[in-house]
Write an enzyme that holds these catalytic residues in place. Structure first.
Site, PDB file in Angstrom:
ATOM      1  N   LYS A 122     -15.673  -0.659  -4.236  1.00 58.97           N
ATOM      2  CA  LYS A 122     -14.611   0.312  -3.966  1.00 58.97           C
ATOM      3  C   LYS A 122     -15.015   1.678  -4.532  1.00 58.97           C
ATOM      4  CE  LYS A 122      -9.525   0.545  -4.614  1.00 58.97           C
ATOM      5  NZ  LYS A 122      -8.353  -0.190  -5.143  1.00 58.97           N
ATOM      6  N   SER A 125      -4.488  -0.888  -1.978  1.00 57.98           N
ATOM      7  CA  SER A 125      -5.356   0.258  -1.774  1.00 57.98           C
ATOM      8  C   SER A 125      -6.812  -0.110  -1.479  1.00 57.98           C
ATOM      9  CB  SER A 125      -5.316   1.159  -2.999  1.00 57.98           C
ATOM     10  OG  SER A 125      -5.806   0.470  -4.135  1.00 57.98           O
ATOM     11  N   SER A 133      -3.326  -4.399  -5.067  1.00 56.45           N
ATOM     12  CA  SER A 133      -4.334  -3.755  -4.217  1.00 56.45           C
ATOM     13  C   SER A 133      -5.544  -4.589  -3.855  1.00 56.45           C
ATOM     14  CB  SER A 133      -4.818  -2.463  -4.862  1.00 56.45           C
ATOM     15  OG  SER A 133      -3.919  -1.441  -4.564  1.00 56.45           O
TER      16      SER A 133
HETATM   17  N1  GLN Z   1       0.484  -0.391  -3.669  1.00 58.74           N
HETATM   18  C1  GLN Z   1       0.660  -0.294  -5.081  1.00 58.74           C
HETATM   19  C2  GLN Z   1       0.748   1.160  -5.453  1.00 58.74           C
HETATM   20  O1  GLN Z   1       0.792   1.932  -4.571  1.00 58.74           O
HETATM   21  C3  GLN Z   1      -0.453  -0.957  -5.793  1.00 58.74           C
HETATM   22  C4  GLN Z   1      -1.701  -0.196  -5.762  1.00 58.74           C
HETATM   23  C5  GLN Z   1      -2.783  -0.848  -6.531  1.00 58.74           C
HETATM   24  O2  GLN Z   1      -2.729  -2.032  -6.859  1.00 58.74           O
HETATM   25  N2  GLN Z   1      -3.769  -0.042  -6.877  1.00 58.74           N
HETATM   26  O3  GLN Z   1       0.791   1.521  -6.574  1.00 58.74           O
END
Ligand code: GLN
Length: 482
Positions: free
Chosen positions: A70, A145, A169
């Site tokens: 990532k 994400s 995410s």
């Molecule tokens: N979707 C969640 C957020 O927007 C989790 C994101 C993540 O785990 N980095 O914070």
């Protein structure tokens, strides 16, 4: 079959038997990338193919396996931009611990994957580059994400990948893309070299095509690291050893707060089928309650934004990446204006929303009302889990309330986007490990995933149940038509 469609453990057998060479693997992966990347856009930028080479010397557990990471994980000398304009041009001066471990295991770092900006999001649409697309339906999001890492594996552009999970995410995109994704116990995997979103919630974890590969990759990246003060000095078990063990007598909890009226019918049906399957294999199910579940999303968006606003304060146009043009002028309007313009132009809308929210909940006068209270409720959420785990080995839930949704569908409605993580967020608040693995398809052919939550450092229990389920179901063998 082209080698890019295989798993790391299958490729290892082919290499060991001499039927294929490392060059064969890398060639097939590169061809697949060329054929599909323009449709899927899983990567944050084109990998430097002159640097992506077979490793002559490598003989570790992942020798010659192409792995994507990532864009928020540092790899020395490579652009690491968190899919954010404010990190434009930033090259990591060192390897994250997980990257060092991957390299020591013989893996080939294939490239950096697209993500929501700074990991803020559930759809990969807040990337400053472009949205990544779901390999099962190119009009749908891959989740987020870590959507790029999930899509790259689902599209067989790489064999495995790493993502990060702060509130879901890894698991939510794994679910939406039909692959396996694990968020390890907080402290199991070093965060050194992971660009922080919310330091008390973030964990790096593996995306793979099956459970065996997941256990293999976790074993490589896990372990104590003196450079991360929150990593835990506990030995790393051989996760592969647990895979053969049956699930007879395993105690599985079903939290009633996760199976509510109005939930997606196909999600519910897939979980019911999974339960029946696991019961037939000898697992014992019982309904339990996690009474503070309803507060989890609110608590998460206070704690996560508070930590994010603090972590993002360092991006001010001085040390990293992007600086607004006016900051470079000789007749510059001064330091404060350089900060403001660099941050104003460098961060996207969602990052700004979170910085504002996080700064607000930490400001004097509101700190006690929001931040301190959220920390207290976080403890209650954790205690709910402790109670259940005194009687059960694992907890089974859906991963995502819905299958993949259309690109653009939730971008104007942050609250509905925030609810994408309703089943995954509590796990981060409590620091627990949890996996998402495929458990079926919708009538329209979109993947569905289920989540298995474990005790702290209970990754072996998770893999044990997940592997038996996988071996008795066909889902992980399906491939998207690209
Ligand atoms: N979707 C969640 C957020 O927007 C989790 C994101 C993540 O785990 N980095 O914070």
């Amino acid at each position: 079959m082209k080698l890019n469609f295989l798993t790391a453990h299958e490729l290892k057998n082919l290499l060991d038997s001499g039927r294929n060479t490392p060059t064969d693997i890398l060639n097939d992966v590169k061809i697949r990338y060329e054929e599909t990347e323009s449709k899927v856009r899983a990567f944050a930028r084109t990998p430097f193919f002159d640097q992506v080479k077979i490793r002559q010397d490598a003989d570790g557990p992942l020798a010659q396996i192409p792995v994507a990471i990532k864009d928020n994980i540092c790899s020395k000398g490579d652009l690491t931009e968190c899919s954010s304009r404010i990190l434009k041009g930033f090259r990591a001066p060192y390897d994250a611990t997980v990257v060092e471990k991957l390299k020591n295991s013989g893996a080939i770092i294939f490239g950096k994957t697209n993500m929501d900006e700074f990991a803020f999001g559930s759809s990969c649409e807040t990337s400053c580059f472009y949205p990544t697309r779901n390999p099962w339906d190119l009009d749908c999001v891959p989740g987020g994400s870590s959507g790029g890492s999930a899509a790259a594996v689902a599209a067989d552009e790489v064999i495995m990948s790493l993502g990060s999970d702060t509130g879901g995410s890894i698991r939510q995109p794994a679910s939406l893309c039909g692959v396996v994704g694990l968020k390890p116990t907080y402290g199991r995997v070093s965060r050194y070299g992971l660009i922080a979103f919310a330091s008390s919630l973030d964990q790096i974890g593996p995306f793979t095509k099956d459970i065996r590969d997941n256990a293999l990759l976790l074993k490589v990246i896990a372990g104590y690291d003196e450079r991360d003060s929150t990593s835990v000095p506990m030995p790393v078990p051989d996760y592969l050893k647990i895979l053969g063990k049956d699930v007879k007598g395993m105690r599985v909890a079903l939290p009633k707060e996760y199976f509510v009226e109005g939930m997606d019918l196909e999600v519910r049906a897939s979980l019911e089928e999974a339960k029946a399957r696991l019961e037939s294999l000898g697992a014992i199910f019982k309904e339990v309650s996690l009474p503070h579940t309803e507060y989890a999303v609110a608590v998460y968006y206070i704690i996560a934004t508070a930590e994010a606003s603090s972590n993002l304060a360092r991006f001010d146009g001085v040390q990293y990446g992007f600086r607004a043009q006016s900051g470079n002028d000789n007749d510059s309007k001064g330091l404060i204006s350089m900060y403001k313009e660099s941050r104003g132009q460098g961060f996207g809308a969602e990052a700004k929303r979170r910085i504002i929210l996080g700064t607000y909940v930490l400001s004097s006068g509101y700190y006690d009302a929001y931040y301190s209270r959220a920390l207290k409720v976080r403890t209650l959420v954790k205690q709910d889990f402790d109670k259940v785990f005194s009687d059960f080995d694992v907890i089974l839930t859906p991963t995502s309330p819905t299958p993949a949704f259309k690109i653009g569908e939730k971008m104007d409605d942050p609250l509905s986007m925030y609810l994408s993580d309703i089943y995954t967020i509590s796990v981060n608040l409590a620091g627990l490990p949890a996996i998402s693995l495929p458990c079926g398809f919708t009538k329209k052919g979109l993947p569905l995933g289920m989540q298995i939550i474990g005790k702290p450092f209970g990754e072996e229990d998770i893999y044990r149940l997940a592997f038996q389920y996988e071996q008795n179901t066909p889902w992980h063998k399906e491939k998207p038509k690209l």
